[in-house]
Design a protein around this motif. Structure first.
Motif, PDB file in Angstrom:
ATOM      1  N   PHE A   1       0.792  -1.075  -0.017  1.00 32.32           N
ATOM      2  CA  PHE A   1       0.134  -0.196  -0.047  1.00 32.32           C
ATOM      3  C   PHE A   1       0.988   1.182  -0.060  1.00 32.32           C
ATOM      4  O   PHE A   1       1.846   1.321   0.534  1.00 32.32           O
ATOM      5  N   LYS A   2       0.356   2.537  -0.641  1.00 33.79           N
ATOM      6  CA  LYS A   2       1.221   3.467  -0.753  1.00 33.79           C
ATOM      7  C   LYS A   2       1.034   4.393   0.489  1.00 33.79           C
ATOM      8  O   LYS A   2       2.055   4.983   1.075  1.00 33.79           O
ATOM      9  N   THR A   3      -0.292   4.367   1.013  1.00 36.60           N
ATOM     10  CA  THR A   3      -0.386   5.449   2.125  1.00 36.60           C
ATOM     11  C   THR A   3      -0.377   4.644   3.352  1.00 36.60           C
ATOM     12  O   THR A   3      -0.417   3.520   3.704  1.00 36.60           O
TER      13      THR A   3
ATOM     14  N   ALA B   1      -2.210   5.461   5.961  1.00 37.96           N
ATOM     15  CA  ALA B   1      -3.608   5.115   6.572  1.00 37.96           C
ATOM     16  C   ALA B   1      -3.899   3.648   5.941  1.00 37.96           C
ATOM     17  O   ALA B   1      -4.537   2.976   6.510  1.00 37.96           O
ATOM     18  N   ALA B   2      -3.622   3.257   4.492  1.00 34.54           N
ATOM     19  CA  ALA B   2      -4.097   2.138   4.238  1.00 34.54           C
ATOM     20  C   ALA B   2      -3.070   1.015   4.515  1.00 34.54           C
ATOM     21  O   ALA B   2      -3.373  -0.114   4.899  1.00 34.54           O
ATOM     22  N   LYS B   3      -1.846   1.307   4.959  1.00 34.17           N
ATOM     23  CA  LYS B   3      -1.075   0.289   5.517  1.00 34.17           C
ATOM     24  C   LYS B   3      -1.603  -0.156   7.104  1.00 34.17           C
ATOM     25  O   LYS B   3      -1.561  -1.392   7.246  1.00 34.17           O
ATOM     26  N   GLU B   4      -2.021   0.767   7.653  1.00 34.61           N
ATOM     27  CA  GLU B   4      -2.414   0.760   9.078  1.00 34.61           C
ATOM     28  C   GLU B   4      -3.910  -0.145   9.070  1.00 34.61           C
ATOM     29  O   GLU B   4      -4.206  -1.055   9.560  1.00 34.61           O
ATOM     30  N   ARG B   5      -4.705   0.269   7.993  1.00 34.42           N
ATOM     31  CA  ARG B   5      -6.053  -0.275   7.968  1.00 34.42           C
ATOM     32  C   ARG B   5      -5.893  -1.857   7.627  1.00 34.42           C
ATOM     33  O   ARG B   5      -6.498  -2.792   8.253  1.00 34.42           O
ATOM     34  N   ASP B   6      -5.173  -2.238   6.722  1.00 39.36           N
ATOM     35  CA  ASP B   6      -4.575  -3.671   6.546  1.00 39.36           C
ATOM     36  C   ASP B   6      -3.931  -4.383   7.476  1.00 39.36           C
ATOM     37  O   ASP B   6      -4.377  -5.750   7.888  1.00 39.36           O
ATOM     38  N   PHE B   7      -2.952  -3.651   8.227  1.00 37.69           N
ATOM     39  CA  PHE B   7      -2.435  -4.111   9.367  1.00 37.69           C
ATOM     40  C   PHE B   7      -3.375  -4.695  10.528  1.00 37.69           C
ATOM     41  O   PHE B   7      -3.376  -5.894  10.968  1.00 37.69           O
ATOM     42  N   LEU B   8      -4.527  -3.721  10.549  1.00 42.85           N
ATOM     43  CA  LEU B   8      -5.594  -4.167  11.648  1.00 42.85           C
ATOM     44  C   LEU B   8      -6.313  -5.285  11.049  1.00 42.85           C
ATOM     45  O   LEU B   8      -6.572  -6.178  11.970  1.00 42.85           O
ATOM     46  N   LYS B   9      -6.732  -5.410  10.071  1.00 43.95           N
ATOM     47  CA  LYS B   9      -7.312  -6.582   9.357  1.00 43.95           C
ATOM     48  C   LYS B   9      -6.667  -7.941   9.607  1.00 43.95           C
ATOM     49  O   LYS B   9      -6.988  -9.017   9.958  1.00 43.95           O
ATOM     50  N   ILE B  10      -5.220  -7.751   9.339  1.00 46.69           N
ATOM     51  CA  ILE B  10      -4.296  -8.818   9.523  1.00 46.69           C
ATOM     52  C   ILE B  10      -4.174  -9.298  10.867  1.00 46.69           C
ATOM     53  O   ILE B  10      -4.312 -10.617  11.236  1.00 46.69           O
ATOM     54  N   VAL B  11      -4.159  -8.409  11.672  1.00 42.90           N
ATOM     55  CA  VAL B  11      -4.159  -8.536  13.349  1.00 42.90           C
ATOM     56  C   VAL B  11      -5.517  -9.358  13.609  1.00 42.90           C
ATOM     57  O   VAL B  11      -5.471 -10.161  14.320  1.00 42.90           O
ATOM     58  N   ASP B  12      -6.507  -8.972  13.113  1.00 50.08           N
ATOM     59  CA  ASP B  12      -7.912  -9.229  13.403  1.00 50.08           C
ATOM     60  C   ASP B  12      -7.889 -11.020  12.999  1.00 50.08           C
ATOM     61  O   ASP B  12      -8.340 -11.951  13.608  1.00 50.08           O
ATOM     62  N   MET B  13      -7.511 -11.166  11.755  1.00 44.58           N
ATOM     63  CA  MET B  13      -7.344 -12.598  11.232  1.00 44.58           C
ATOM     64  C   MET B  13      -6.407 -13.375  12.058  1.00 44.58           C
ATOM     65  O   MET B  13      -6.679 -14.547  12.401  1.00 44.58           O
ATOM     66  N   LEU B  14      -5.464 -12.896  12.545  1.00 44.39           N
ATOM     67  CA  LEU B  14      -4.333 -13.612  13.144  1.00 44.39           C
ATOM     68  C   LEU B  14      -4.851 -14.102  14.669  1.00 44.39           C
ATOM     69  O   LEU B  14      -4.805 -14.944  15.117  1.00 44.39           O
TER      70      LEU B  14
END
Length: 82
Positions: free
Chosen positions: A62-64, A66-79
């Protein structure tokens, strides 16, 4: 599909260590960030190196911030759900 010249470049990178260097740093940064999320961190540490690399690359695609953080939180939820 990769050309023969591309394969030669990949092999040269593997031999001189540059092929792996960026990936290892990304995985270390990603893993360090996960330490604040105990369950996600524990589950992540059970993954083989290739899966850890894939997750860290996904975040860095991701370039921004904000997008990196949003996706990081999705991955944390999945993990956390594993």
């Amino acid at each position: 599909m990769i050309t023969e010249l591309g394969l030669v470049a990949v092999e040269a990178g593997k031999k001189n260590g540059k092929w792996y260097a960026g990936n290892e740093v990304n995985v270390e940064v990603f893993t360090k960030k996960l330490e604040d999320y105990h369950q996600a961190y524990e589950n992540h540490m059970k993954f083989p190196p290739i899966q850890k690399d894939c997750l860290s690359q996904k975040i860095n695609s991701f370039k921004t911030e904000a997008a990196k953080e949003r996706d990081f939180l999705k991955i944390v939820d999945m993990l956390n759900k594993l």
